[in-house]
Structure formats: structure tokens, C-alpha cells
Enzyme design. Structure first.
Site, short mmCIF file in Angstrom:
data_model
loop_
_atom_site.label_atom_id
_atom_site.label_comp_id
_atom_site.label_asym_id
_atom_site.label_seq_id
_atom_site.Cartn_x
_atom_site.Cartn_y
_atom_site.Cartn_z
N ASP A 47 86.44 81.29 -62.74
CA ASP A 47 86.19 81.17 -61.31
C ASP A 47 85.22 80.00 -61.08
OD1 ASP A 47 86.15 83.55 -58.78
OD2 ASP A 47 84.92 81.75 -58.63
N ASN A 54 90.42 92.33 -54.69
CA ASN A 54 90.27 92.46 -53.24
C ASN A 54 91.62 92.30 -52.52
OD1 ASN A 54 87.46 92.61 -53.60
ND2 ASN A 54 87.26 90.38 -53.54
N HIS A 94 94.97 88.27 -57.33
CA HIS A 94 94.18 87.93 -58.51
C HIS A 94 93.23 89.08 -58.83
CE1 HIS A 94 92.14 86.40 -54.91
NE2 HIS A 94 91.00 86.72 -55.52
N HIS A 152 89.54 89.87 -60.52
CA HIS A 152 88.26 89.32 -60.99
C HIS A 152 87.82 90.06 -62.25
CE1 HIS A 152 87.03 87.16 -57.22
NE2 HIS A 152 87.85 88.04 -56.66
P1 AMP Z 1 88.68 86.68 -53.38
O1 AMP Z 1 87.50 86.54 -52.46
O2 AMP Z 1 88.81 87.99 -54.06
O3 AMP Z 1 89.95 86.24 -52.71
O4 AMP Z 1 88.38 85.69 -54.57
C1 AMP Z 1 88.63 84.32 -54.54
C2 AMP Z 1 87.86 83.71 -55.70
O5 AMP Z 1 88.48 82.50 -56.02
C3 AMP Z 1 86.40 83.41 -55.40
O6 AMP Z 1 85.59 84.08 -56.37
C4 AMP Z 1 86.31 81.89 -55.51
O7 AMP Z 1 85.09 81.47 -56.10
C5 AMP Z 1 87.48 81.57 -56.41
N1 AMP Z 1 88.11 80.27 -56.22
C6 AMP Z 1 88.49 79.70 -55.06
N2 AMP Z 1 89.10 78.51 -55.30
C7 AMP Z 1 89.10 78.34 -56.64
C8 AMP Z 1 89.57 77.32 -57.51
N3 AMP Z 1 90.15 76.22 -57.05
N4 AMP Z 1 89.40 77.49 -58.85
C9 AMP Z 1 88.80 78.60 -59.34
N5 AMP Z 1 88.33 79.60 -58.57
C10 AMP Z 1 88.47 79.47 -57.25
#
Ligand code: AMP
Ligand code: ZN
Length: 140
Positions: free
Chosen positions: A32, A88, A101, A103
Site C-alpha cells: 500500500d 472495506n 481488495h 488489506h
Molecule cells: P480502501 O480505503 O479500503 O478502499 O483502501 C484503498 C487503499 O489503497 C488505501 O490504503 C490507499 O493508501 C491505497 N492506495 C491507493 N492508491 C494506491 C496505489 N496507486 N498504489 C498502492 N496503494 C494505493
């Protein structure tokens, strides 16, 4: 199916570079970019699913097997003390990227990661009936 407007489709399929921990024909696991703790990773399917509600059973079944493999290796390598596995669905639940996705958040003694809520009390007057109604829907 891929979504040409989806950043996680592009990352999962290697069109945008990422720090990849694991890859197979169905999934990519990456670091992440805004980690909650050292090693915070995301399990990304290579197909586009908005979230758990549209996730196929095939991908759902494989996702947890991959999560298990990755957290096991990460625990050995990073010497973390535990893991939170978080997923989420929809904006109200904190979803910001609308490509399914999971986490994987390593936990370290004394870290500052907060994934907490205030426990309330189960409403016992409706619990049995609600459980039954949900159970009937699952069987449909
Ligand atoms: P969510 O809030 O569960 O949708 O999680 C989205 C996650 O994606 C967050 O923890 C962000 O930090 C991560 N994120 C967003 N864009 C990228 C990216 N380009 N590469 C890696 N992680 C990302
Ligand atoms: Zn996507």
C-alpha cells in the site's frame, strides 16, 4: 473483465508498476502506498470486482488462501507481532478505491494503528428473528 478506468485493474495487471510481493494468474499482492504500518499490503484480483457484493466465488475462495500465504511469509520476514485483515465495502465502510481488495496490516507491539469501535449491546429482543430472516435469505 477489466475496467479501463480503474487504477487497481491497471496495477493488478502490471500496466502501472507496483511493489509486488506475490503474483499468480488471478491475483497480485502489493505494498500500500499509504501504509498504516510497515508492510501494509493489498491483495488485488486481476479481474475487476467493485467490492465483495460482486466478487465471484472463485476469486473469493482464492483470496483468503493468498492472504494466509502472504501474512505467514511477512510475519517471518518483518517479525511483526500480529496481523489485521481488513476489507472495506462501500463509502460508509471506508472504501475509497472501488476495486475489491483485502488489506493485510502487520501489527507491532506499541504501534499506533487504530482499528477500533465502541462495543454496544446486542438487541436480544430482535436478534433471534433477524438471524432467522438472514438465514432464510442465504438459503435462497
Ligand atoms: P480502501 O480505503 O479500503 O478502499 O483502501 C484503498 C487503499 O489503497 C488505501 O490504503 C490507499 O493508501 C491505497 N492506495 C491507493 N492508491 C494506491 C496505489 N496507486 N498504489 C498502492 N496503494 C494505493
Ligand atoms: Zn478494477
Amino acid at each position: 473483465m477489466k475496467d479501463s478506468n480503474c487504477i487497481f485493474c491497471k496495477i493488478a495487471n502490471g500496466e502501472i508498476p507496483s511493489y509486488t510481493i506475490y503474483e499468480d494468474n488471478m491475483f497480485r499482492v502489493i505494498f500500500d502506498l499509504g501504509p498504516a504500518s510497515k508492510g501494509h499490503a493489498l491483495v488485488l484480483p486481476k479481474e475487476h470486482f467493485k467490492n465483495i457484493f460482486s466478487l465471484s466465488d472463485e476469486y473469493a475462495a482464492k483470496a483468503l488462501i493468498i492472504a494466509k500465504k502472504v501474512v505467514t511469509a511477512m510475519t517471518e520476514e518483518l517479525e511483526c507481532d500480529g496481523f489485521n485483515i481488513l476489507q472495506n465495502n462501500e463509502e460508509i465502510a471506508g472504501q475509497t478505491v472501488f476495486h475489491f481488495h483485502i488489506h493485510l496490516i502487520p501489527r507491532y507491539k506499541g504501534d499506533d494503528v487504530k482499528l477500533t469501535w465502541n462495543p454496544t449491546e446486542l438487541d436480544k429482543s430482535t436478534a433471534e428473528q433477524t438471524a432467522k430472516k438472514i438465514s432464510e435469505r442465504i438459503k435462497k
